[in-house]
Design an enzyme around this catalytic site. Structure first.
Site, mmCIF file in Angstrom:
data_model
loop_
_atom_site.group_PDB
_atom_site.id
_atom_site.type_symbol
_atom_site.label_atom_id
_atom_site.label_comp_id
_atom_site.label_asym_id
_atom_site.label_seq_id
_atom_site.Cartn_x
_atom_site.Cartn_y
_atom_site.Cartn_z
ATOM 1 N N GLY A 150 -14.348 -1.130 -6.452
ATOM 2 C CA GLY A 150 -14.550 -1.122 -5.007
ATOM 3 C C GLY A 150 -16.016 -1.244 -4.657
ATOM 4 O O GLY A 150 -16.542 -2.327 -4.439
ATOM 5 N N TYR A 207 -0.531 6.900 3.555
ATOM 6 C CA TYR A 207 -0.042 6.017 4.611
ATOM 7 C C TYR A 207 1.492 5.971 4.532
ATOM 8 O O TYR A 207 2.090 6.717 3.759
ATOM 9 C CB TYR A 207 -0.740 4.659 4.532
ATOM 10 C CG TYR A 207 -2.238 4.857 4.709
ATOM 11 C CD1 TYR A 207 -2.722 5.423 5.889
ATOM 12 C CD2 TYR A 207 -3.138 4.616 3.677
ATOM 13 C CE1 TYR A 207 -4.073 5.700 6.056
ATOM 14 C CE2 TYR A 207 -4.498 4.886 3.832
ATOM 15 C CZ TYR A 207 -4.954 5.434 5.028
ATOM 16 O OH TYR A 207 -6.285 5.719 5.188
ATOM 17 N N HIS A 248 0.858 -1.185 0.000
ATOM 18 C CA HIS A 248 0.000 0.000 0.000
ATOM 19 C C HIS A 248 0.895 1.236 0.000
ATOM 20 O O HIS A 248 1.374 1.675 1.035
ATOM 21 C CB HIS A 248 -0.915 -0.008 1.226
ATOM 22 C CG HIS A 248 -2.060 0.960 1.107
ATOM 23 N ND1 HIS A 248 -2.009 2.046 0.280
ATOM 24 C CD2 HIS A 248 -3.289 0.989 1.695
ATOM 25 C CE1 HIS A 248 -3.155 2.727 0.369
ATOM 26 N NE2 HIS A 248 -3.949 2.090 1.222
ATOM 27 N N HIS A 281 -2.498 6.932 -0.735
ATOM 28 C CA HIS A 281 -3.501 7.467 0.202
ATOM 29 C C HIS A 281 -2.963 8.038 1.501
ATOM 30 O O HIS A 281 -3.655 8.058 2.520
ATOM 31 C CB HIS A 281 -4.563 6.393 0.515
ATOM 32 C CG HIS A 281 -5.304 5.967 -0.698
ATOM 33 N ND1 HIS A 281 -5.999 4.788 -0.790
ATOM 34 C CD2 HIS A 281 -5.444 6.569 -1.890
ATOM 35 C CE1 HIS A 281 -6.540 4.685 -1.988
ATOM 36 N NE2 HIS A 281 -6.211 5.741 -2.675
HETATM 37 C C1 PHB Z 1 -10.323 4.345 4.703
HETATM 38 O O1 PHB Z 1 -10.779 3.390 5.314
HETATM 39 O O2 PHB Z 1 -10.771 5.467 4.828
HETATM 40 C C2 PHB Z 1 -9.216 4.096 3.770
HETATM 41 C C3 PHB Z 1 -8.396 3.009 3.975
HETATM 42 C C4 PHB Z 1 -7.404 2.720 3.095
HETATM 43 C C5 PHB Z 1 -7.228 3.527 2.016
HETATM 44 C C6 PHB Z 1 -8.024 4.621 1.799
HETATM 45 C C7 PHB Z 1 -9.033 4.914 2.691
HETATM 46 O O3 PHB Z 1 -6.282 3.240 1.146
#
Ligand code: PHB
Length: 372
Positions: free
Chosen positions: A324, A179, A174, A177
């Protein structure tokens, strides 16, 4: 609509995908207890979606410190590995393929989940605004030392080994986003002065070192990454994403990993409103940039429909799509697309992150709907 191109098999590294309707990682927070072990409900949920080209699990935390969402199943204890083994076995028994999305939240971690551990990030810069799940402000992270970075790399490696033991077909890092990997990549969150900060080479270093660990565990043909070069989630922006991601993707090409999943942020209005430039202003078309640089599989992600997926694949922009929300409300999405059946777009946002089967297991399969 001629959907046949979505059913053209695809070789993704070492693995053959029977179709191009893949399942994106989706946070669902369905673990009921603190052990964060996948439960029967979770096993069933993934099993119902085994027809996907391949499944990406929800983001799976590699350590206690990396937790950001309550109830996300982990991959750092023996019990969690045993639990995931049951998920993998279920998907395999139905002929499917499943990859773990391996994740550390870094400065986006939620301190109430850390058992008193300090929150780590590349630089002492906090995410502005309220935590996505915690209803509290984010904290200023501790700036990781070189030793702490090495510790996290080792945890990523151990997580990959655990995924292998659980029987996963592969792993996705990952890197999107906001992280930890993304936090090191982009300069809004990485202001380090050492070998992990500054130049694009230095900021890419953690990402590429973890990819090397994944390759040494799984082999390059079973490793991929998700990136969000112009995504604004978790207060992220790079001052020159074209330069940064051109370098990164070229390095990933050299390593010959199986796939890159690109979050195609179409956010001209800059909805997160951190005062950054709009995504389209920075890079108008991500696939125009990355397709010529990467010979592996390119996966597109973000609000695609079967129609826009077909368009993009036919134009040669990308090879397949990860869906998704459509996979939340259509567990049998592949069958529905194959038969031209209507898709259920009534996903229930209020149950995305709650407990129990409501909005999780209770979406009817098309054939059952028909019998009603
Ligand atoms: C979220 O749960 O808000 C979330 C989690 C992982 C991601 C993006 C959003 O990559």
């Amino acid at each position: 609509m001629d959907q046949s191109i979505l059913f053209k098999p695809l070789k993704m590294g070492d693995v053959e995908l029977p179709n191009r309707i893949c399942m994106a990682a989706l946070t669902r927070q369905r673990c009921e207890s603190k052990d964060l072990v996948p439960t029967d409900m979770i096993i069933e949920y993934y099993g119902l979606r085994a027809e996907a080209g391949f499944i990406l699990t929800e983001c799976v935390p590699i350590s206690q410190r990396s937790l950001a969402f309550p109830g996300e199943p982990g991959i750092f204890t023996k019990e969690q590995v045993e639990g995931w083994k049951k998920v993998v076995d279920k998907v395999h028994s139905k002929g499917g393929r499943i990859y773990a999305q391996v994740w550390h939240a870094g400065r986006a971690s939620l301190s109430t989940l850390q058992d008193g551990l300090e929150i780590w990030g590349p630089s002492p810069i906090k995410i502005r605004g309220i935590h996505r799940r915690g209803l509290t402000e984010h904290e200023v992270p501790h700036e990781m030392t070189i030793e702490e970075i090495q510790e996290v790399i080792q945890q990523f490696r151990q997580a990959a080994e655990n995924c292998k033991e659980a029987g996963f077909d592969g792993v996705e890092l990952h890197g999107a986003h906001g992280y930890i990997i993304d936090q090191f990549l982009r300069d809004s969150s990485n202001q380090r002065k050492d070998e992990y900060g500054g130049s694009v080479e230095n900021r890419s270093k953690l990402c590429l070192q973890v990819i090397d660990e994944f390759i040494s565990v799984f082999g390059r043909g079973r490793v991929g990454i998700k990136i969000s070069p112009v995504g604004r989630l978790n207060d992220q922006c790079d001052s020159d994403p074209l330069k940064l991601y051109t370098y990164l993707v070229k390095e990933l090409e050299k390593k010959k990993i199986a796939f890159i999943e690109v979050k195609d942020d179409n956010d001209p209005a800059n909805l997160f409103d951190f005062g950054y430039p709009s995504s389209k202003e920075q890079i108008p078309d991500l696939f125009d940039v990355f397709r010529p640089l990467f010979s592996g599989i390119l996966l597109a992600n973000n609000q695609y429909t079967p129609t826009t997926a077909i368009e993009g694949i036919e134009k040669g922009k990308f090879d397949a799509v990860t869906f998704g929300r459509l996979f939340i409300s259509n567990p049998d999405l592949v069958e529905r697309v194959r038969n031209g059946y209507e898709l259920n777009t009534n996903w229930d946002v209020d149950t995305f992150y709650t407990k129990g089967i409501k909005g999780y297991l209770d979406y009817p399969l098309y054939s059952q709907q028909q019998q009603k």
